[in-house]
Motif scaffolding. Structure first.
Motif: not given
Length: 246
Positions: A185, A189, A218-219, A221-222, A225-226, A230-231
Motif C-alpha cells: 500500500t 501511494t 480493500k486498501e 483497491t482504494q 481507484l484514487d 477502475t474495478r
C-alpha cells in the motif's frame, strides 16, 4: 454440497517453521489457473474443510499442489501439517472461483499484487500460456513480513529468465537489498513500486490482480481507484480484479 474424493499425499515441502506446500494425487476434473478447491479431514468424527488455491499450473497430471500456513489455533492447518506421505486427505471434486486470466482484459502490463500465501494463484498462472499471450510484461509483487517467507524462488527466478516477468519481493519487517522494504500500500501511494519497476502505470496500459488478506485488498483497491483505475466487471471491464484470501 461438495462431492468429495480421496487425495493421497505425495510430498510435503517446508519453507520455514510455518509455511509448507502440500502435494496430493487425486483424479480431479479440469480447472483453471487461479481457481481453488477445498481440502478436508475428519477430526473427532467431524469433517473440517477449508478452501485452498492451486499452486500448480493445471495439466493432465493428477498431482495438485497447495501452499499453506500453519495457524496456531486453526482447526485444519495443524493436522494437515502433520500428514505423512501416503496418507489421505478429502478433496472437493469441483474447483471454484473466477480469479482467472480469462476474466481480465488484455493489456500491456499485468500487475500481480499478493501477500503471504496468496501468491499461490499467481504461481499457478505463471505456467499458463494465456498469461504471456495477453500481456507484454508481468510484474509479480509478493509482500511478506520476513525474507524467509519468500517462497518458490527457484520457480520465480526461472520464469523471469524465460519470460517477460519482473519479480518484486516486498518485506515489511526486515531490510532487503534486492527488492523493496515496507508494504504494498505504501509503495503504491508513494509510487515507489512504479519507479522501482520503471513503468508508468495508467488505466490505458495496466491491469491489476490483487490477492491477499481482506484489509490489504480493500486498501490497495482504494489507492488504485484514487489513481484513476477502475474495478473490472463483466458488464463493464476495468483495471482491478480482486480475490480476498479468507
Amino acid at each position: 454440497m461438495a462431492n468429495w474424493i480421496d487425495g493421497t499425499v505425495t510430498d510435503i515441502k517446508w519453507w520455514n517453521q510455518k509455511l509448507f506446500s502440500l502435494t496430493l494425487s487425486a483424479p480431479l476434473p479440469s480447472y483453471k489457473a487461479g481457481q481453488f478447491t477445498k481440502l478436508a479431514m475428519t477430526i473427532e468424527d467431524k469433517k473440517i474443510a477449508r478452501a485452498y488455491s492451486f499452486v500448480n499450473t493445471p495439466s493432465q497430471s493428477e498431482l495438485h499442489e497447495f501452499l499453506l500456513v500453519t495457524v496456531q489455533d486453526g482447526l485444519l492447518s495443524p493436522p494437515l501439517s502433520e500428514l505423512s506421505i501416503g496418507e489421505t486427505v478429502h478433496v472437493a471434486e469441483q474447483a471454484s472461483g473466477f480469479f482467472t486470466l480469462d476474466e481480465v482484459p488484455s493489456s500491456k502490463y499485468l500487475w500481480l499484487l499478493s501477500t503471504g500465501t496468496a501468491i499461490g494463484p499467481f504461481l499457478s498462472m505463471l505456467g499458463d500460456p494465456e498469461l504471456w499471450q495477453k500481456f507484454e510484461k508481468v510484474i509479480l509483487v509478493h509482500g511478506v513480513r520476513k525474507k524467509e517467507d519468500l517462497v518458490y524462488q527457484e520457480l520465480i527466478v526461472s520464469t523471469c529468465q524465460s519470460h517477460p516477468l519482473t519479480f518484486v519481493p516486498m518485506v515489511s519487517q526486515e531490510t532487503i537489498t534486492d527488492g523493496l522494504s515496507g508494504r504494498i500500500t505504501s509503495a503504491l501511494t508513494s509510487k515507489t513500486l512504479f519507479n522501482y519497476v520503471g513503468v508508468e502505470a495508467s488505466p490505458e496500459n495496466s491491469q491489476f490482480m490483487l490477492c491477499g488478506n481482506p484489509e490489504m485488498v480493500k486498501e490497495t483497491t482504494q489507492i488504485l481507484l484514487d489513481l484513476g483505475f477502475t474495478r473490472n466487471r463483466r458488464a463493464k471491464p476495468g483495471n482491478i480484479t480482486v480475490e480476498q484470501y479468507w
